[in-house]
Design an enzyme around this catalytic site. Structure first.
Site, PDB file in Angstrom:
ATOM      1  N   ARG A  40       0.820  -1.299  -0.059  1.00 45.86           N
ATOM      2  CA  ARG A  40      -0.022  -0.057  -0.067  1.00 45.86           C
ATOM      3  C   ARG A  40       0.726   1.371  -0.031  1.00 45.86           C
ATOM      4  O   ARG A  40       1.551   1.590   0.754  1.00 45.86           O
ATOM      5  CB  ARG A  40      -0.924   0.240   0.977  1.00 45.86           C
ATOM      6  CG  ARG A  40      -2.061   1.112   0.981  1.00 45.86           C
ATOM      7  CD  ARG A  40      -2.987   0.995   2.191  1.00 45.86           C
ATOM      8  NE  ARG A  40      -2.458   0.866   3.744  1.00 45.86           N
ATOM      9  CZ  ARG A  40      -3.161   1.302   4.607  1.00 45.86           C
ATOM     10  NH1 ARG A  40      -4.717   0.862   4.203  1.00 45.86           N
ATOM     11  NH2 ARG A  40      -3.019   1.032   5.962  1.00 45.86           N
ATOM     12  N   SER A 109     -12.734  -3.245   0.220  1.00 49.54           N
ATOM     13  CA  SER A 109     -13.073  -2.957   1.672  1.00 49.54           C
ATOM     14  C   SER A 109     -14.408  -2.692   1.845  1.00 49.54           C
ATOM     15  O   SER A 109     -15.414  -2.166   1.018  1.00 49.54           O
ATOM     16  CB  SER A 109     -12.432  -1.454   1.617  1.00 49.54           C
ATOM     17  OG  SER A 109     -10.896  -1.705   1.690  1.00 49.54           O
ATOM     18  N   LYS A 138      -4.504   5.251   9.853  1.00 44.70           N
ATOM     19  CA  LYS A 138      -5.149   5.860   8.690  1.00 44.70           C
ATOM     20  C   LYS A 138      -6.270   6.765   9.437  1.00 44.70           C
ATOM     21  O   LYS A 138      -7.221   6.105   9.954  1.00 44.70           O
ATOM     22  CB  LYS A 138      -5.921   4.924   7.889  1.00 44.70           C
ATOM     23  CG  LYS A 138      -6.791   5.435   6.672  1.00 44.70           C
ATOM     24  CD  LYS A 138      -7.229   4.486   5.620  1.00 44.70           C
ATOM     25  CE  LYS A 138      -8.031   5.017   4.597  1.00 44.70           C
ATOM     26  NZ  LYS A 138      -8.648   4.035   3.677  1.00 44.70           N
TER      27      LYS A 138
END
Length: 213
Positions: A40, A109, A138
């Site tokens: 990521r 997700s 995050k």
């Protein structure tokens, strides 16, 4: 598609800019027993992302662990990754499937029960419950944590693999698995650990002790 073990996914930490540190942690995670790696990179340019993907793919192949790419289907295709993980506002699922083919892993997700019911989630190879708990990793574009009750609600209507991410550590891993998850996905629990290899082994041992893997 070969059977994928979703028990322990390491999601790489793009806050680590130094490549030596970045790949040392990835190697430790692989040696420690992760079963899947998700690369990521939210902030770097395409060239940097590609270079990291090439090396990450080499390490994953050497350890016989699948590599999936977060969001970027072009990067996944460029390095022949095993799949992608996309969010609700990324490339449409049907387009991603058309581009990658049936043999690639596509994870999606999911932040609500309603999203888990939709066709895209039902067609995905797995869903990532995000976030299961609050997290400092995050902090933007993040839905309200689903918690264990939300996890149980989705488990009742979703029969494919489910991986939880967000605020996961060795203290809550066992209850996440026992409440219906097939695995956990972690960033800082490995990348910020003093000993990433040891931290990975501990997480893997906890998952294995649940008796589901």
């Amino acid at each position: 598609m070969p059977k994928i073990d979703y028990a322990l996914m390491y999601v790489t930490d793009d806050s680590i800019r130094d490549d030596n540190s970045f790949f040392a942690i990835l190697e430790a995670a692989l040696k420690g027993g992760v079963t899947l790696v998700q690369l990521r990179e939210k902030t770097c340019d395409t060239a940097t992302f590609y270079k990291r993907a090439v090396h990450a793919k080499e390490l994953c192949v050497a350890n016989n662990i699948p590599l999936i790419i977060n969001d970027r289907i072009d990067i996944a295709l460029a390095v022949n990754a095993d799949g992608v993980h996309i969010g609700q506002t990324d490339m449409p699922f049907n387009v991603a499937r058309r581009l990658l083919g049936k043999s690639s892993i596509i994870g999606l997700s999911v932040s609500t029960l309603e999203e888990a019911i939709k066709d895209n989630a039902q067609a995905a190879d797995y869903i990532g419950i995000s976030p299961i708990f609050s997290t400092d990793t995050k902090t933007t574009d993040l839905a309200k944590p689903l918690g264990l009750s939300g996890l149980r609600s989705i488990r009742k209507i979703y029969n494919k693999p489910m991986v939880c991410i967000g605020g996961i550590n060795k203290n809550n891993t066992a209850e996440i698995i026992s409440n219906g998850a097939d695995g956990i996905a972690v960033v800082s629990a490995i990348s910020k650990a003093v000993e990433p290899l040891t931290a990975t082994k501990e997480l893997k041992q906890i998952v294995c002790k649940t008796g589901t893997h």
